[in-house]
Each structure stands twice: as C-alpha cells, then as structure tokens.
Design a protein around this motif. Structure first.
Motif, mmCIF file in Angstrom:
data_model
loop_
_atom_site.group_PDB
_atom_site.id
_atom_site.type_symbol
_atom_site.label_atom_id
_atom_site.label_comp_id
_atom_site.label_asym_id
_atom_site.label_seq_id
_atom_site.Cartn_x
_atom_site.Cartn_y
_atom_site.Cartn_z
ATOM 1 N N MET A 1 6.261 11.076 14.723
ATOM 2 C CA MET A 1 6.958 9.853 15.115
ATOM 3 C C MET A 1 8.331 9.805 14.450
ATOM 4 S SD MET A 1 5.928 5.862 14.438
ATOM 5 C CE MET A 1 7.068 4.564 14.877
ATOM 6 N N TYR B 1 11.855 0.154 9.084
ATOM 7 C CA TYR B 1 11.446 0.197 7.677
ATOM 8 C C TYR B 1 12.697 -0.088 6.871
ATOM 9 C CZ TYR B 1 10.463 2.132 3.042
ATOM 10 O OH TYR B 1 10.330 2.307 1.682
ATOM 11 N N ARG C 1 9.570 -8.212 12.810
ATOM 12 C CA ARG C 1 8.584 -7.204 13.222
ATOM 13 C C ARG C 1 8.948 -5.835 12.664
ATOM 14 N NH1 ARG C 1 4.148 -9.350 14.080
ATOM 15 N NH2 ARG C 1 3.466 -7.564 15.333
ATOM 16 N N HIS D 1 8.785 -3.280 8.780
ATOM 17 C CA HIS D 1 8.252 -3.109 7.435
ATOM 18 C C HIS D 1 9.352 -3.469 6.443
ATOM 19 C CE1 HIS D 1 5.401 -0.584 9.678
ATOM 20 N NE2 HIS D 1 4.576 -0.742 8.656
ATOM 21 N N GLY E 1 3.977 -5.445 6.044
ATOM 22 C CA GLY E 1 3.970 -4.897 7.387
ATOM 23 C C GLY E 1 4.583 -5.839 8.401
ATOM 24 N N ASP F 1 3.425 -7.649 10.578
ATOM 25 C CA ASP F 1 2.743 -8.930 10.772
ATOM 26 C C ASP F 1 2.953 -9.873 9.593
ATOM 27 O OD1 ASP F 1 1.245 -7.657 8.839
ATOM 28 O OD2 ASP F 1 -0.685 -7.895 9.857
ATOM 29 N N ASP G 1 -0.913 4.756 4.207
ATOM 30 C CA ASP G 1 -1.014 5.437 5.502
ATOM 31 C C ASP G 1 -0.544 4.471 6.583
ATOM 32 O OD1 ASP G 1 -1.561 7.073 7.606
ATOM 33 O OD2 ASP G 1 -3.697 7.323 7.179
ATOM 34 N N LEU G 2 0.733 4.584 6.953
ATOM 35 C CA LEU G 2 1.352 3.685 7.912
ATOM 36 C C LEU G 2 1.447 4.342 9.281
ATOM 37 C CD1 LEU G 2 4.383 2.587 5.681
ATOM 38 C CD2 LEU G 2 2.091 1.564 5.767
ATOM 39 N N ASP G 3 1.706 3.535 10.320
ATOM 40 C CA ASP G 3 1.986 4.100 11.639
ATOM 41 C C ASP G 3 3.234 4.975 11.597
ATOM 42 O OD1 ASP G 3 -0.180 2.731 12.658
ATOM 43 O OD2 ASP G 3 1.008 1.066 13.463
ATOM 44 N N LEU G 4 4.124 4.712 10.657
ATOM 45 C CA LEU G 4 5.382 5.450 10.543
ATOM 46 C C LEU G 4 5.199 6.803 9.873
ATOM 47 C CD1 LEU G 4 7.585 2.513 9.162
ATOM 48 C CD2 LEU G 4 7.180 3.131 11.555
ATOM 49 N N GLY G 5 4.171 6.934 9.074
ATOM 50 C CA GLY G 5 3.939 8.120 8.256
ATOM 51 C C GLY G 5 3.287 7.710 6.949
ATOM 52 N N LYS G 6 3.026 8.659 6.092
ATOM 53 C CA LYS G 6 2.380 8.366 4.814
ATOM 54 C C LYS G 6 3.451 8.208 3.741
ATOM 55 C CE LYS G 6 -1.974 10.585 6.029
ATOM 56 N NZ LYS G 6 -2.988 11.613 5.695
#
Length: 285
Positions: A1, A37, A78, A80, A103, A105, A144-149
């Motif tokens: 990603m 981010y 919306r 990080h 995050g 949310d 461990d994020l949707d963006l990467g670790k």
C-alpha cells in the motif's frame, strides 16, 4: 500500500493551549495535502525547562489537551494522528514522555513511553538529566496498521540500534523518530543516525522534529525528514520554524530492499571473548 505521510515541524513553547492551536493548524494543512498519517515532534505540548513550572501545567492522559485534540482531529479528518510525544503526569509524581497514536475513528491505538533517558553533559555546557523528572518506559511497540507495521521510538532512542532492530525483526516496516534534538548534537549526528537506522533495518523512518529557539531558552536542530529503506532522504525541512514535510510511503519498497540485502535473516548469534594481551606483540593463547 502507498500512502502519503507527513512530519510536522514545530517550535513548541511553554503554553499547551498555544501549542495545541499550532498542532491543529498544521495537521489540517497536512491532511489538506493528502497525508493520512501525520506525526508531530517530541514534547509537542510543552517544552519547559523549569520542572516546577512544567508540573504545574501537566495533566494525566485523560485530561491532556494535546491527547484530546489529536483524537478529535483524527476523527474529523479521517487520518492517523501520531503525537510524537507530549509530557503526561503520572500518579507517582513523575512524568511520562509519551507518544500517542490515534486512528481515523479517533480511537487510541497505542501509546509509547520513551525508554532511553537523555542524561548527558555536552561540550558547550549544556547538561540534561531527563531521569530526574521522567519515568522511562519499558515496553516497545509495533502497531499493525492498514498502512503498514509501525514501530515507535522517541529522540535519544535513535542512539540505541537494538531497539530498532528488535522492532524490525518483529515486522516493523516504518519507524517513527519524533525528536527535540539539541542544535549541537543535531549538527553532528541527526541525519546520519536516522539514515543508518533506515539502512540497517530496511525501514522507512519518519522523524518530526522541534526546530528553533524556544521560550525556555533551549535551541533545537529542526530538519524534520522522511527517509526510505535504502537510506535516501525523501523530504526534509529547514533548521527552524514550522513546516509540513510530505512523502509517499510504499511499504513494498521495504520488502524489495530486504530481499536485496537480507541482513535481518542473515544475522547470527555469536560469543564475545575478551582477550588479554600478554606483552608487546603477543596475546594470550
């Protein structure tokens, strides 16, 4: 990603409210430019050398203005929002130098308390004893994020490569290094340390910094930057003042670099033997 990251450079003062207003403005600017981010520097909420004055403005995490605002900004935009660190009052009278990640949310993902205390005496007469007021952390984290670790460090931690290595071995693809580096140490070591940590672990490094002369009299080095896993500086700020540093992060590049130079896999354990010299030109058997 692939995603756009931002490192925010500040020159935080002694008033958390004024610093919070700066954070809100710069986080909004970063988000408007596509960042999902956003990282702020070490001691975002206040840089205050007077320990009594610092304690007077501190709050616990639940009531901290910077923590509350970061959660609200993350939810509103919306994105990080990673407060690189801010001083947080602890129940025992000590202070945590605490990073906080929220995050999209608005929920808190995790926090990290700076492990290594900046207890040093510099050549120009500067002397720092963080351990006199701050409680060191004892736990490293990889989120461990949707963006990467994402791995966490703060400022002086950059001089302890084992912290980075353990997080990289645990899967970290991006390392955060928010900081308030002194001008003297920054001129000598800031960029080279960040690039070394990126190269030896095959990770992106995002380093939001304080930069300029602060209200409490200290001077920080600035030069917030984002570095890729090959050690290239993708974007950098100047030495002083506010800035929003932006770069695209593609975590696939981490795995490509680690495939070329698989030093994380090739590492071997070894014994260390101290050899005593027996005389000129000879060593003990």
């Amino acid at each position: 990603m692939t995603f756009k990251a931002a490192a925010i450079q500040m020159c935080s003062g002694v008033d958390p409210q004024r610093n919070a207003e700066t954070v809100a403005r710069l986080v909004r600017e970063a988000a408007a430019q596509g960042a999902i981010y956003v990282q702020t520097p070490e001691m975002t909420g206040a840089l205050q050398r007077d320990r009594a004055a610092l304690r007077a403005i501190l709050r616990d995490e639940a009531n901290d203005i910077i923590a509350r605002q970061a959660a609200e900004l993350a939810a509103e935009l919306r994105v990080h929002v990673h407060v690189g660190s801010t001083p947080i009052a602890l129940a025992d009278g000590k202070i945590a130098n605490r990073g906080l990640l929220f995050g999209p949310d608005g929920g808190k993902i995790c926090h990290y308390d700076k492990i290594h205390m900046f207890d040093v005496d510099l050549d120009n007469g500067e002397s720092w004893r963080e351990s006199a007021a701050y409680q060191p952390g004892s736990v490293a984290h990889v989120a461990d994020l949707d963006l990467g670790k994402l791995g966490f460090t703060i400022c002086y931690d950059v001089r302890f490569p084992e912290l980075f290595r353990q997080q990289a071995v645990a899967g970290a693809e991006i390392m955060s290094v928010p900081a308030a580096f002194t001008r003297q140490t920054g001129e000598a070591h800031w960029e080279i340390l960040l690039r070394a940590r990126a190269i030896e672990n095959g990770v992106f490094v995002i380093a939001a910094a304080q930069g300029g002369v602060h209200e409490d009299g200290r001077e920080t080095f600035g030069h917030s930057m984002i570095i890729d896993p090959w050690g290239r500086v993708l974007a950098s700020a100047g030495p002083t003042g506010e800035a929003v540093v932006l770069a695209d992060i593609d975590v696939a590049a981490v795995h490509a670099v680690r495939a070329k130079i698989p030093n994380l896999k090739n590492a071997r354990s070894f014994a260390l033997d101290e050899v005593a010299a027996t005389g000129k030109g000879g060593v003990a058997a």
